[in-house]
Motif scaffolding. Structure first.
Motif, PDB file in Angstrom:
ATOM      1  N   GLU A   1       0.829  -1.210   0.000  1.00 41.60           N
ATOM      2  CA  GLU A   1       0.000   0.000   0.000  1.00 41.60           C
ATOM      3  C   GLU A   1       0.860   1.255   0.000  1.00 41.60           C
ATOM      4  O   GLU A   1       0.624   2.181  -0.781  1.00 41.60           O
ATOM      5  CB  GLU A   1      -0.931   0.027   1.231  1.00 41.60           C
ATOM      6  CG  GLU A   1      -1.892  -1.141   1.294  1.00 41.60           C
ATOM      7  CD  GLU A   1      -1.387  -2.346   2.073  1.00 41.60           C
ATOM      8  OE1 GLU A   1      -2.224  -3.028   2.684  1.00 41.60           O
ATOM      9  OE2 GLU A   1      -0.171  -2.613   2.077  1.00 41.60           O
ATOM     10  N   ARG A   2       1.873   1.277   0.860  1.00 37.61           N
ATOM     11  CA  ARG A   2       2.736   2.459   0.915  1.00 37.61           C
ATOM     12  C   ARG A   2       3.613   2.575  -0.326  1.00 37.61           C
ATOM     13  O   ARG A   2       3.902   3.684  -0.783  1.00 37.61           O
ATOM     14  CB  ARG A   2       3.568   2.458   2.194  1.00 37.61           C
ATOM     15  CG  ARG A   2       2.695   2.801   3.403  1.00 37.61           C
ATOM     16  CD  ARG A   2       3.470   2.836   4.693  1.00 37.61           C
ATOM     17  NE  ARG A   2       3.764   1.466   5.093  1.00 37.61           N
ATOM     18  CZ  ARG A   2       4.828   1.093   5.795  1.00 37.61           C
ATOM     19  NH1 ARG A   2       5.711   1.980   6.181  1.00 37.61           N
ATOM     20  NH2 ARG A   2       4.993  -0.166   6.123  1.00 37.61           N
ATOM     21  N   THR A   3       4.035   1.445  -0.892  1.00 36.89           N
ATOM     22  CA  THR A   3       4.794   1.495  -2.139  1.00 36.89           C
ATOM     23  C   THR A   3       3.972   2.207  -3.213  1.00 36.89           C
ATOM     24  O   THR A   3       4.453   3.121  -3.889  1.00 36.89           O
ATOM     25  CB  THR A   3       5.161   0.074  -2.614  1.00 36.89           C
ATOM     26  OG1 THR A   3       5.961  -0.557  -1.620  1.00 36.89           O
ATOM     27  CG2 THR A   3       5.913   0.097  -3.921  1.00 36.89           C
ATOM     28  N   ALA A   4       2.696   1.824  -3.342  1.00 36.26           N
ATOM     29  CA  ALA A   4       1.813   2.430  -4.348  1.00 36.26           C
ATOM     30  C   ALA A   4       1.479   3.881  -4.001  1.00 36.26           C
ATOM     31  O   ALA A   4       1.500   4.757  -4.879  1.00 36.26           O
ATOM     32  CB  ALA A   4       0.536   1.605  -4.486  1.00 36.26           C
ATOM     33  N   ILE A   5       1.153   4.153  -2.753  1.00 33.72           N
ATOM     34  CA  ILE A   5       0.770   5.512  -2.335  1.00 33.72           C
ATOM     35  C   ILE A   5       1.905   6.492  -2.579  1.00 33.72           C
ATOM     36  O   ILE A   5       1.706   7.575  -3.139  1.00 33.72           O
ATOM     37  CB  ILE A   5       0.365   5.527  -0.849  1.00 33.72           C
ATOM     38  CG1 ILE A   5      -0.966   4.810  -0.652  1.00 33.72           C
ATOM     39  CG2 ILE A   5       0.289   6.951  -0.301  1.00 33.72           C
ATOM     40  CD1 ILE A   5      -1.231   4.429   0.786  1.00 33.72           C
TER      41      ILE A   5
ATOM     42  N   ARG B   1      -2.442   2.331   7.120  1.00 37.09           N
ATOM     43  CA  ARG B   1      -3.631   3.144   7.411  1.00 37.09           C
ATOM     44  C   ARG B   1      -3.234   4.592   7.652  1.00 37.09           C
ATOM     45  O   ARG B   1      -3.878   5.513   7.175  1.00 37.09           O
ATOM     46  CB  ARG B   1      -4.378   2.586   8.620  1.00 37.09           C
ATOM     47  CG  ARG B   1      -5.051   1.262   8.346  1.00 37.09           C
ATOM     48  CD  ARG B   1      -5.792   0.758   9.559  1.00 37.09           C
ATOM     49  NE  ARG B   1      -6.074  -0.672   9.413  1.00 37.09           N
ATOM     50  CZ  ARG B   1      -7.065  -1.296   9.993  1.00 37.09           C
ATOM     51  NH1 ARG B   1      -7.894  -0.648  10.792  1.00 37.09           N
ATOM     52  NH2 ARG B   1      -7.250  -2.577   9.806  1.00 37.09           N
ATOM     53  N   GLN B   2      -2.153   4.784   8.395  1.00 38.64           N
ATOM     54  CA  GLN B   2      -1.694   6.154   8.660  1.00 38.64           C
ATOM     55  C   GLN B   2      -1.257   6.845   7.371  1.00 38.64           C
ATOM     56  O   GLN B   2      -1.550   8.017   7.157  1.00 38.64           O
ATOM     57  CB  GLN B   2      -0.557   6.142   9.686  1.00 38.64           C
ATOM     58  CG  GLN B   2      -0.101   7.521  10.112  1.00 38.64           C
ATOM     59  CD  GLN B   2      -1.183   8.309  10.827  1.00 38.64           C
ATOM     60  OE1 GLN B   2      -1.928   7.787  11.635  1.00 38.64           O
ATOM     61  NE2 GLN B   2      -1.274   9.598  10.514  1.00 38.64           N
ATOM     62  N   ALA B   3      -0.577   6.121   6.491  1.00 44.05           N
ATOM     63  CA  ALA B   3      -0.139   6.708   5.219  1.00 44.05           C
ATOM     64  C   ALA B   3      -1.333   7.061   4.335  1.00 44.05           C
ATOM     65  O   ALA B   3      -1.374   8.124   3.720  1.00 44.05           O
ATOM     66  CB  ALA B   3       0.799   5.742   4.485  1.00 44.05           C
ATOM     67  N   ILE B   4      -2.323   6.169   4.280  1.00 43.54           N
ATOM     68  CA  ILE B   4      -3.537   6.456   3.505  1.00 43.54           C
ATOM     69  C   ILE B   4      -4.254   7.657   4.101  1.00 43.54           C
ATOM     70  O   ILE B   4      -4.735   8.539   3.377  1.00 43.54           O
ATOM     71  CB  ILE B   4      -4.466   5.227   3.444  1.00 43.54           C
ATOM     72  CG1 ILE B   4      -3.789   4.052   2.733  1.00 43.54           C
ATOM     73  CG2 ILE B   4      -5.780   5.578   2.735  1.00 43.54           C
ATOM     74  CD1 ILE B   4      -4.500   2.713   2.909  1.00 43.54           C
TER      75      ILE B   4
ATOM     76  N   TYR C   1      -2.994  11.101   2.946  1.00 46.84           N
ATOM     77  CA  TYR C   1      -3.454  11.536   1.631  1.00 46.84           C
ATOM     78  C   TYR C   1      -4.951  11.837   1.626  1.00 46.84           C
ATOM     79  O   TYR C   1      -5.399  12.748   0.933  1.00 46.84           O
ATOM     80  CB  TYR C   1      -3.065  10.520   0.555  1.00 46.84           C
ATOM     81  CG  TYR C   1      -1.602  10.651   0.206  1.00 46.84           C
ATOM     82  CD1 TYR C   1      -1.182  11.532  -0.782  1.00 46.84           C
ATOM     83  CD2 TYR C   1      -0.628   9.942   0.911  1.00 46.84           C
ATOM     84  CE1 TYR C   1       0.158  11.689  -1.081  1.00 46.84           C
ATOM     85  CE2 TYR C   1       0.721  10.101   0.618  1.00 46.84           C
ATOM     86  CZ  TYR C   1       1.108  10.980  -0.366  1.00 46.84           C
ATOM     87  OH  TYR C   1       2.439  11.149  -0.663  1.00 46.84           O
ATOM     88  N   GLU C   2      -5.726  11.104   2.387  1.00 47.42           N
ATOM     89  CA  GLU C   2      -7.161  11.383   2.475  1.00 47.42           C
ATOM     90  C   GLU C   2      -7.378  12.779   3.070  1.00 47.42           C
ATOM     91  O   GLU C   2      -8.203  13.549   2.567  1.00 47.42           O
ATOM     92  CB  GLU C   2      -7.843  10.312   3.335  1.00 47.42           C
ATOM     93  CG  GLU C   2      -9.350  10.328   3.224  1.00 47.42           C
ATOM     94  CD  GLU C   2     -10.001   9.099   3.839  1.00 47.42           C
ATOM     95  OE1 GLU C   2     -10.224   8.113   3.108  1.00 47.42           O
ATOM     96  OE2 GLU C   2     -10.281   9.133   5.048  1.00 47.42           O
ATOM     97  N   ILE C   3      -6.608  13.128   4.084  1.00 52.16           N
ATOM     98  CA  ILE C   3      -6.707  14.458   4.698  1.00 52.16           C
ATOM     99  C   ILE C   3      -6.188  15.516   3.723  1.00 52.16           C
ATOM    100  O   ILE C   3      -6.821  16.553   3.528  1.00 52.16           O
ATOM    101  CB  ILE C   3      -5.923  14.495   6.029  1.00 52.16           C
ATOM    102  CG1 ILE C   3      -6.630  13.606   7.067  1.00 52.16           C
ATOM    103  CG2 ILE C   3      -5.773  15.912   6.541  1.00 52.16           C
ATOM    104  CD1 ILE C   3      -5.785  13.267   8.283  1.00 52.16           C
TER     105      ILE C   3
END
Length: 160
Positions: free
Chosen positions: A75-79, A116-119, A122-124
């Protein structure tokens, strides 16, 4: 003292074929990315695919390292790649598929706390929820309408 109740609402699909066509396609990209994982230590492969508002799909897979914990989750690799390559694009949806090389994973596997924290960041940043779909190697798929739904008491920059 006041008691506060926090609820999470999720949608559960019985299998990949029950998803809308665009989400099936996104999840298939996550599954394909999962097949490129480098996980010689955990034997646990994860793939992620992110749909951006510019119609680009960014993929990532977990990449481990003998110097634990210096590897990186799918997830973090993609984000982080999406943020670096398309800094002005908004992340609309992320699909995640995880599988063990040791056993069949049929239960949906959500993102870890660090992801979750990394996502959340970006959501914020984009002031727009990111839909999250997650599954094991096969079986049920879970949808959360936003990361805030999975991590309701998020740590964010306004407290710094």
């Amino acid at each position: 003292m006041k008691e506060v109740k926090i609820e999470t609402v999720l949608e559960v699909y019985s299998n990949l074929q029950e998803l809308p066509d665009d989400i099936q396609k996104l999840m298939q990209a996550a599954i394909n990315a999962r097949n490129n994982a480098y996980s010689p230590y955990s034997n646990f492969n994860v793939g992620a695919a992110i749909l951006l508002d510019n119609n680009e799909t960014i993929i990532g897979s977990n990449q481990e390292n003998a110097s634990y914990p210096s590897g990186l989750c799918a997830e973090r690799t993609a984000i982080y790649y999406a943020g670096a390559k398309f800094s002005n694009a908004k992340m609309l949806k992320i699909a995640i598929s995880a599988s063990s090389q040791n056993q069949l994973t049929t239960q949906p596997i959500p993102p870890c706390g660090a992801c979750r924290q990394a996502i959340a960041e970006y959501e914020i940043k984009q002031s727009l929820p990111i839909e999250i779909y997650f599954m094991g190697a096969e079986g049920k798929v879970v949808k959360s309408k936003s990361l805030a739904n999975l991590l309701p008491l998020v740590f964010e920059s306004s407290v710094l």
